[in-house]
Write a protein that holds these residues in place. Structure first.
Motif, PDB file in Angstrom:
ATOM      1  N   LEU A   1      -8.641   1.688  -3.004  1.00 18.14           N
ATOM      2  CA  LEU A   1      -8.126   2.505  -4.103  1.00 18.14           C
ATOM      3  C   LEU A   1      -6.617   2.375  -4.288  1.00 18.14           C
ATOM      4  O   LEU A   1      -6.071   2.812  -5.285  1.00 18.14           O
ATOM      5  N   ARG A   2      -5.933   1.734  -3.339  1.00 13.70           N
ATOM      6  CA  ARG A   2      -4.473   1.637  -3.294  1.00 13.70           C
ATOM      7  C   ARG A   2      -3.836   2.982  -2.939  1.00 13.70           C
ATOM      8  O   ARG A   2      -2.738   3.302  -3.357  1.00 13.70           O
ATOM      9  N   MET A   3      -4.582   3.752  -2.123  1.00 14.84           N
ATOM     10  CA  MET A   3      -4.077   5.050  -1.686  1.00 14.84           C
ATOM     11  C   MET A   3      -4.165   5.181  -0.163  1.00 14.84           C
ATOM     12  O   MET A   3      -4.241   6.283   0.368  1.00 14.84           O
ATOM     13  N   GLY A   4      -4.160   4.047   0.531  1.00 16.65           N
ATOM     14  CA  GLY A   4      -4.349   4.073   1.973  1.00 16.65           C
ATOM     15  C   GLY A   4      -3.263   4.778   2.738  1.00 16.65           C
ATOM     16  O   GLY A   4      -3.475   5.221   3.869  1.00 16.65           O
ATOM     17  N   ASP A   5      -2.076   4.912   2.144  1.00 17.45           N
ATOM     18  CA  ASP A   5      -0.996   5.618   2.819  1.00 17.45           C
ATOM     19  C   ASP A   5      -1.088   7.128   2.639  1.00 17.45           C
ATOM     20  O   ASP A   5      -0.380   7.883   3.306  1.00 17.45           O
TER      21      ASP A   5
ATOM     22  N   ALA B   1       0.829  -1.207   0.000  1.00 16.07           N
ATOM     23  CA  ALA B   1       0.000   0.000   0.000  1.00 16.07           C
ATOM     24  C   ALA B   1       0.859   1.251   0.000  1.00 16.07           C
ATOM     25  O   ALA B   1       0.452   2.310  -0.442  1.00 16.07           O
ATOM     26  N   ALA B   2       2.075   1.142   0.494  1.00 15.43           N
ATOM     27  CA  ALA B   2       2.924   2.328   0.599  1.00 15.43           C
ATOM     28  C   ALA B   2       3.462   2.797  -0.734  1.00 15.43           C
ATOM     29  O   ALA B   2       3.712   3.966  -0.925  1.00 15.43           O
ATOM     30  N   ALA B   3       3.640   1.869  -1.646  1.00 14.43           N
ATOM     31  CA  ALA B   3       4.260   2.288  -2.900  1.00 14.43           C
ATOM     32  C   ALA B   3       3.462   1.919  -4.130  1.00 14.43           C
ATOM     33  O   ALA B   3       3.750   2.385  -5.212  1.00 14.43           O
ATOM     34  N   GLY B   4       2.439   1.054  -3.986  1.00 10.37           N
ATOM     35  CA  GLY B   4       1.638   0.695  -5.126  1.00 10.37           C
ATOM     36  C   GLY B   4       2.379  -0.160  -6.131  1.00 10.37           C
ATOM     37  O   GLY B   4       1.967  -0.304  -7.275  1.00 10.37           O
ATOM     38  N   LEU B   5       3.487  -0.755  -5.731  1.00 14.82           N
ATOM     39  CA  LEU B   5       4.291  -1.584  -6.626  1.00 14.82           C
ATOM     40  C   LEU B   5       4.341  -3.007  -6.081  1.00 14.82           C
ATOM     41  O   LEU B   5       4.130  -3.234  -4.890  1.00 14.82           O
ATOM     42  N   PRO B   6       4.595  -3.989  -6.942  1.00 13.18           N
ATOM     43  CA  PRO B   6       4.839  -5.331  -6.420  1.00 13.18           C
ATOM     44  C   PRO B   6       5.946  -5.297  -5.377  1.00 13.18           C
ATOM     45  O   PRO B   6       6.925  -4.562  -5.525  1.00 13.18           O
ATOM     46  N   VAL B   7       5.780  -6.089  -4.316  1.00  8.65           N
ATOM     47  CA  VAL B   7       6.744  -6.067  -3.218  1.00  8.65           C
ATOM     48  C   VAL B   7       8.156  -6.363  -3.713  1.00  8.65           C
ATOM     49  O   VAL B   7       9.123  -5.735  -3.294  1.00  8.65           O
ATOM     50  N   ALA B   8       8.275  -7.318  -4.636  1.00  8.94           N
ATOM     51  CA  ALA B   8       9.613  -7.666  -5.128  1.00  8.94           C
ATOM     52  C   ALA B   8      10.288  -6.486  -5.790  1.00  8.94           C
ATOM     53  O   ALA B   8      11.484  -6.241  -5.608  1.00  8.94           O
ATOM     54  N   ALA B   9       9.516  -5.704  -6.561  1.00 10.09           N
ATOM     55  CA  ALA B   9      10.095  -4.539  -7.233  1.00 10.09           C
ATOM     56  C   ALA B   9      10.426  -3.441  -6.237  1.00 10.09           C
ATOM     57  O   ALA B   9      11.449  -2.780  -6.339  1.00 10.09           O
ATOM     58  N   GLN B  10       9.520  -3.272  -5.245  1.00 10.23           N
ATOM     59  CA  GLN B  10       9.729  -2.203  -4.270  1.00 10.23           C
ATOM     60  C   GLN B  10      10.970  -2.469  -3.416  1.00 10.23           C
ATOM     61  O   GLN B  10      11.659  -1.539  -3.007  1.00 10.23           O
ATOM     62  N   ALA B  11      11.247  -3.747  -3.148  1.00 14.51           N
ATOM     63  CA  ALA B  11      12.356  -4.089  -2.267  1.00 14.51           C
ATOM     64  C   ALA B  11      13.701  -3.695  -2.872  1.00 14.51           C
ATOM     65  O   ALA B  11      14.688  -3.552  -2.161  1.00 14.51           O
ATOM     66  N   GLN B  12      13.745  -3.487  -4.175  1.00 17.42           N
ATOM     67  CA  GLN B  12      15.007  -3.130  -4.808  1.00 17.42           C
ATOM     68  C   GLN B  12      15.509  -1.767  -4.357  1.00 17.42           C
ATOM     69  O   GLN B  12      16.690  -1.575  -4.143  1.00 17.42           O
ATOM     70  N   ARG B  13      14.571  -0.829  -4.187  1.00 16.21           N
ATOM     71  CA  ARG B  13      14.982   0.507  -3.783  1.00 16.21           C
ATOM     72  C   ARG B  13      13.766   1.292  -3.309  1.00 16.21           C
ATOM     73  O   ARG B  13      12.735   1.320  -3.980  1.00 16.21           O
ATOM     74  N   ALA B  14      13.870   1.922  -2.162  1.00 16.06           N
ATOM     75  CA  ALA B  14      12.770   2.738  -1.658  1.00 16.06           C
ATOM     76  C   ALA B  14      12.691   4.044  -2.448  1.00 16.06           C
ATOM     77  O   ALA B  14      13.721   4.652  -2.772  1.00 16.06           O
TER      78      ALA B  14
END
Length: 446
Positions: A398-402, A8-21
């Motif tokens: 909506l994927r905007m909870g953050d 929810a924080a980034a709206g990206l697949p977790v695997a992709a998000q883990a590469q770089r904040a």
């Protein structure tokens, strides 16, 4: 949800998000990286004296203070513990009023029709944009500060989104889905008018639908390329087509909604669809599957009641149900629909608020939104639960909870101030006094 986990924080697949904040992104579902934003010189707005319903589920906070700077909330809490900065640009005394997050409508169509004489005029994307601009103003005036458009003409909803972002027009924050992806002749690609059964002149040529798993994947990629926030699918489709589209969207970090019915609903849930939009003819397996797969439900109860009890007179659509549509060859059972909403609620399925008014936007909004809240109450949700569906839960769906749905530091400053307590009566939401959208006061009434 489904095969791909989302953050929810980034709206990206977790695997992709883990590469770089990513420290700062666009305030939409696409979450495109942007340069850091300096808000330190933006004007400060302070609300004082009101009762805060912050949307987090706790008790109301009397004599609250909310501080915003630019488009963000800086502080929110009791006056005794929430300091007010010295360099305030504007103060609003909300004594005797109630402050809550802006409302969210998860199912609108900016390009739909309006006006008692609409049959006299030819339609076009330009005409649709004008109608959509009028609707945007209606929505934000009622305290609806974020919406999801789930099917539009050309790029009309995108341009309305941009116009709101740039301050050219008044309106809610817009997430959009582009054109409905459907099989040839499916919902979203039918060539007959619901009102008359006559073939639409503009749709009588080459097929507009897509067929086969690979074409569905390509259609998703084209929508994402067109800057959509969501993908919208329409039934009927086969299992492989649905699975391909949903997998493709999730691989690109984009969530998926579907307008579905019957067996197609179960197939979509099992394929990992994110939201179900007013699914009818739901099987007994649907709600357990929704619970198992984490699927959200946007029932748009009022949309079907409109068809059953009055139709749309200015569009020549009589009451009773769907007419002349190949993908709607069934009777609407409103009591069964309400029963399914109750069943979903009891099972813990996230339920959002959506209206889906296809005609007569000028006279049916914003009343349709508040009627939808009443329908959810009839389905068994308490006032507090209905309010959560319209704010915090809606933002999460909506994927905007953050960024939306609650009033707390760091969130976008979308606020609604009303004259009564909506926890006691939902009609209090109609008594709008102020609307703050993106940190700007866009509505103020005595």
């Amino acid at each position: 949800m489904g095969a791909v986990l989302f953050s929810a924080a980034a709206g990206l697949p977790v695997a992709a998000q883990a590469q770089r904040a990513i420290p700062e992104t666009t305030d939409d579902v696409r979450r495109v990286p942007i340069p850091p934003v300096d808000r330190s010189h933006e004007p400060i707005l302070v609300l004082t004296g009101g009762t805060l319903l912050d949307g987090k589920g706790g008790a109301p906070i009397a004599n609250a203070v909310i501080v915003t700077q630019g488009d963000r909330i800086v502080a929110a809490g009791p006056a005794a513990t929430t300091p007010v900065p010295a360099n305030v640009a504007r103060r609003i005394d909300a004594t005797g009023l109630y402050i809550l997050p802006g409302l969210i409508d998860l199912h609108v169509h900016f390009t739909q029709q309006r006006g008692a004489d609409m049959g006299r005029y030819s339609d076009s994307p330009a005409a649709a944009a004008i109608r959509g601009t009028a609707l945007a103003d209606q929505l934000v005036t009622a305290g609806i500060t974020a919406v999801r458009d789930v099917g539009t003409t050309d790029d009309v909803a995108l341009r309305i989104k941009e116009a709101v972002d740039r301050g050219i027009i008044r309106g809610p924050r817009v997430m959009w889905s582009g054109r409905i992806i459907s099989s040839t002749g499916g919902h979203g690609d039918e060539v007959t008018s619901t009102a008359t059964g006559r073939q639409k002149p503009a749709l009588g040529g080459a097929p507009h639908g897509v067929d086969g798993p690979w074409e569905w994947r390509v259609a998703v990629r084209e929508q994402v390329r067109s800057l959509t926030d969501w993908i919208k699918l329409g039934a009927p489709a086969d299992r492989e087509e649905l699975a391909a589209a949903i997998d493709e969207a999730h691989s690109l970090g984009v969530p998926v909604a579907i307008d579905s019915y019957g067996v197609y609903t179960d197939m979509a849930i099992e394929a990992g669809v994110d939201t179900l939009e007013h699914p009818l003819l739901m099987s007994d397996n649907a709600v357990p599957l929704m619970k198992k797969h984490g699927t959200a439900f946007v029932p748009t109860i009022g949309a079907f009641d409109n068809l059953l009890t009055g139709g749309y007179p200015t569009a020549g659509i009589p009451s009773g149900g769907f007419y002349y549509t190949h993908s709607r060859r069934f009777v609407i059972d409103q009591q069964d629909h309400l029963k399914r909403v109750t069943e979903a609620h009891r099972a813990g399925v996230p339920i959002g608020v959506g209206t889906d008014i296809p005609f007569e936007n000028d006279v049916r909004y914003p009343d349709a939104y508040f009627r939808e809240l009443d329908y959810l109450h009839q389905a068994g949700l308490s006032n507090a639960e209905v309010l959560a569906s319209a704010t915090r839960v809606g933002a999460q769906i909506l994927r905007m909870g953050d960024k939306l749905g609650t009033i707390e530091p760091g969130k976008i400053a979308d606020l609604l101030i009303v004259g009564g307590n909506p926890l006691e009566t939902l009609t209090a939401l109609r008594a709008v006094r102020y609307v703050v959208a993106d940190g700007k006061v866009v509505v103020e009434r005595p």
